[in-house]
Structures are given as C-alpha cells and as structure tokens.
Write a protein that holds these residues in place. Structure first.
Motif, PDB file in Angstrom:
ATOM      1  N   PHE A  89       0.838  -1.196   0.000  1.00 38.41           N
ATOM      2  CA  PHE A  89       0.000   0.000   0.000  1.00 38.41           C
ATOM      3  C   PHE A  89       0.868   1.239   0.000  1.00 38.41           C
ATOM      4  CE2 PHE A  89      -4.134  -1.770   0.786  1.00 38.41           C
ATOM      5  CZ  PHE A  89      -3.908  -2.929   1.520  1.00 38.41           C
ATOM      6  N   GLY A 103      -3.997   4.044  -0.201  1.00 34.87           N
ATOM      7  CA  GLY A 103      -4.479   3.640  -1.505  1.00 34.87           C
ATOM      8  C   GLY A 103      -5.062   2.237  -1.422  1.00 34.87           C
TER       9      GLY A 103
ATOM     10  N   TYR B  33      -4.463   5.515  16.568  1.00 35.48           N
ATOM     11  CA  TYR B  33      -5.423   5.531  15.477  1.00 35.48           C
ATOM     12  C   TYR B  33      -6.167   4.190  15.439  1.00 35.48           C
ATOM     13  CZ  TYR B  33      -1.979   8.959  13.684  1.00 35.48           C
ATOM     14  OH  TYR B  33      -1.097  10.008  13.537  1.00 35.48           O
ATOM     15  N   TYR B  35      -8.202   2.082  12.481  1.00 33.81           N
ATOM     16  CA  TYR B  35      -8.511   1.992  11.066  1.00 33.81           C
ATOM     17  C   TYR B  35      -9.428   0.792  10.838  1.00 33.81           C
ATOM     18  CZ  TYR B  35      -4.968   5.333   9.348  1.00 33.81           C
ATOM     19  OH  TYR B  35      -4.239   6.464   9.059  1.00 33.81           O
ATOM     20  N   GLN B  37     -10.338  -1.947   7.841  1.00 30.63           N
ATOM     21  CA  GLN B  37      -9.872  -2.448   6.554  1.00 30.63           C
ATOM     22  C   GLN B  37     -10.827  -3.525   6.053  1.00 30.63           C
ATOM     23  OE1 GLN B  37      -5.934  -4.264   6.395  1.00 30.63           O
ATOM     24  NE2 GLN B  37      -5.731  -3.702   4.237  1.00 30.63           N
ATOM     25  N   LEU B  39     -12.049  -6.224   3.295  1.00 28.26           N
ATOM     26  CA  LEU B  39     -11.292  -7.159   2.460  1.00 28.26           C
ATOM     27  C   LEU B  39     -11.051  -6.589   1.067  1.00 28.26           C
ATOM     28  CD1 LEU B  39     -10.074 -10.011   2.276  1.00 28.26           C
ATOM     29  CD2 LEU B  39     -12.303 -10.792   1.419  1.00 28.26           C
ATOM     30  N   GLY B  40      -9.783  -6.565   0.666  1.00 26.14           N
ATOM     31  CA  GLY B  40      -9.434  -6.104  -0.671  1.00 26.14           C
ATOM     32  C   GLY B  40      -9.254  -4.605  -0.790  1.00 26.14           C
ATOM     33  N   GLN B  41      -9.335  -3.893   0.331  1.00 23.64           N
ATOM     34  CA  GLN B  41      -9.192  -2.442   0.303  1.00 23.64           C
ATOM     35  C   GLN B  41      -8.082  -1.983   1.248  1.00 23.64           C
ATOM     36  OE1 GLN B  41     -12.930  -0.406   0.896  1.00 23.64           O
ATOM     37  NE2 GLN B  41     -14.058  -1.862  -0.374  1.00 23.64           N
ATOM     38  N   GLY B  42      -7.690  -0.735   1.092  1.00 20.63           N
ATOM     39  CA  GLY B  42      -6.732  -0.164   2.023  1.00 20.63           C
ATOM     40  C   GLY B  42      -7.407   0.239   3.319  1.00 20.63           C
ATOM     41  N   PRO B  43      -6.636   0.387   4.377  1.00 25.45           N
ATOM     42  CA  PRO B  43      -7.207   0.812   5.656  1.00 25.45           C
ATOM     43  C   PRO B  43      -7.830   2.203   5.552  1.00 25.45           C
ATOM     44  CG  PRO B  43      -4.996  -0.086   5.961  1.00 25.45           C
ATOM     45  CD  PRO B  43      -5.195   0.086   4.486  1.00 25.45           C
ATOM     46  N   LEU B  45      -9.278   5.386   7.939  1.00 24.81           N
ATOM     47  CA  LEU B  45      -9.235   5.926   9.296  1.00 24.81           C
ATOM     48  C   LEU B  45     -10.634   6.090   9.881  1.00 24.81           C
ATOM     49  CD1 LEU B  45      -7.473   7.215  11.555  1.00 24.81           C
ATOM     50  CD2 LEU B  45      -7.951   9.426  10.480  1.00 24.81           C
ATOM     51  N   LEU B  91      -7.835  -2.289  12.659  1.00 22.97           N
ATOM     52  CA  LEU B  91      -6.418  -2.108  12.925  1.00 22.97           C
ATOM     53  C   LEU B  91      -6.200  -0.934  13.869  1.00 22.97           C
ATOM     54  CD1 LEU B  91      -5.223  -2.407   9.227  1.00 22.97           C
ATOM     55  CD2 LEU B  91      -4.612  -4.008  11.036  1.00 22.97           C
ATOM     56  N   PHE B 109       1.560  -0.386  13.181  1.00 18.07           N
ATOM     57  CA  PHE B 109       0.276  -1.078  13.241  1.00 18.07           C
ATOM     58  C   PHE B 109       0.343  -2.365  14.048  1.00 18.07           C
ATOM     59  CE2 PHE B 109      -2.634   1.062  10.350  1.00 18.07           C
ATOM     60  CZ  PHE B 109      -1.782   1.900   9.645  1.00 18.07           C
TER      61      PHE B 109
END
Lengths: 112, 118
Positions: A89, A103, B33, B35, B37, B39-43, B45, B91, B109
């Motif tokens: 990422f 991203g 923080y 986050y 997340q 599945l298949g995506q970025g974290p 916030l 996360l 993290f």
C-alpha cells in the motif's frame, strides 16, 4: 489495472527479478508518502517513506520514486524474494496533517 | 520494543449484537489511530486520539461506533449494534510524536482484529 472491491491489482514476478509497484495519488497538497507491506493476517509494516521535496529515496533493496508533476509514486524492489510476497500500500499525509490516507493496494506474487 | 497489541484476533457475531476491540499501543506513543480495513481495500481511518483526547472522528459512524482512550494509553473501539457491512479487520496504530507525520515517526500497526458479522 485498477481494483474494485475484492479485485486487487496483482503483479507476478519471478524470484530474483526486480519489481515495480505503482501508486497514483490525487491530492497535490500531500507532502509525505509511505509504502507499507501487509502480509496475510498481519498489520501493515513500514517499508520506506519520502517527503515531497525529494524525488527518490533508497533503502535496503527498495527504492521509492516520486513524480509530483503527474502525482505518481512507485516502489522498486530489487532481486525480489519469496518473502516479498504481500500486498503493498502507498499512503499519503495530506498537507501538514498527522494522519495517513491509504491507496487500494497491489498484490505482489513471487514465483519460484 | 514491543509492538502494538490488539485483542481479540478474531470475533464472529450476529448482526445487531455488540462487540468491543482492545488496543495497547507502543509504550510512550502519544497518538493512537483506529482503522477499518474491508477485504481487498486499504485501511480507512475511523478515529485518531492524541493522548486521551479525540483529534479526528469525522469518519466514525457515531450512531453505532464509539471509542475511548481514558488514560491516554489503552484504547477500546465498540460497535453497537453491528451490521453485516461492519465485517472487516480493525487495525490499531500508534505513533510517537504529536506533530506532523514525518520520517522517523511513521505509524506502527498491530495485527488487527478480524470481525465477521453474520
């Protein structure tokens, strides 16, 4: 390619080859960028970062390139190893803030 | 140094039930923080704390999500009631410095809590 939902872009490379993972960002005010590596079942792990006043930074086997003109960031991994298999990422810090926006990610698969 | 600790590692609940996640950041880290997340995506916030105060919760669905960091160390994130779309990895991350994110002060993290809502 672009990812939608579960379909992460995937890059397959042979062990020993160099890998190049790309990332486009949209916010011209972003001034700091980080690449993270995420292995299955783990949290993102810091790899390398770069400030917007630089266009290149090197680490151990990794290089990050920043092209602010086209808002593009890349991560180059030299001599890719099986242990490099993960999702990568890019993340940006938008203009003086203290939080990261991530991203979509790229799945790197290293073939033996 | 010990990393960011999170528990539980996995949680399966039915929709409309409640769930709580716990995070112990790296010792001495002022900023924490949470986050989400999918599945298949970025974290993405959810909320950011500076010591025990909320800095940014603009993306936290406050009708069902809540978080606290009462003593400026550990933090809990709660979902009540859960929906199917809350299925994700949650996360926790921490950072030493209070100011702008910069080299030598990246986010660290934990391994997250994987939540499945059925």
């Amino acid at each position: 390619g672009e990812s939608v939902g579960l379909h992460l872009p995937t890059l397959s490379v042979q062990e020993g080859d160099n890998s190049i993972i790309n990332c486009a960002y949209s916010n011209s005010a972003s001034d700091y960028f980080i690449w993270y590596k995420q292995e299955s079942g783990k949290g993102p792990q810091f790899i390398i970062d770069i400030r917007s006043n630089m266009d290149k930074r090197q680490g151990q086997r990794v290089t990050v390139l920043l092209n602010k003109t086209v808002k593009h960031l890349s991560l180059q991994i030299a001599a890719t190893q099986p242990g490099d298999s993960a999702v990568y990422f890019c993340a940006e810090n938008r203009g003086g803030g203290n939080k990261l926006t991530f991203g979509t990610g790229t799945q790197l698969k290293v073939e033996l | 140094e010990a990393g960011v600790a999170q528990s539980p590692r996995y949680k399966i609940i039915e929709k409309r039930q409640s769930v709580a996640f716990w995070c112990n950041p790296i010792s001495g880290h002022a900023t924490l923080y949470w986050y989400q997340q999918i599945l298949g995506q970025g974290p993405k916030l959810l909320i950011q704390f500076q010591n025990n105060g909320v800095v940014d919760d603009s993306q936290l669905p406050k009708d069902r999500f809540s978080a606290e960091r009462l003593k400026g160390v550990d933090s809990t994130l709660k979902i009540q009631p859960a929906k199917l779309e809350d299925s994700a990895v949650y996360l926790c991350a921490s950072r030493a410095n209070r100011g702008q994110i910069a080299p030598n002060s990246p986010l660290h993290f934990g391994n997250g809590t994987r939540l499945t809502v059925t």
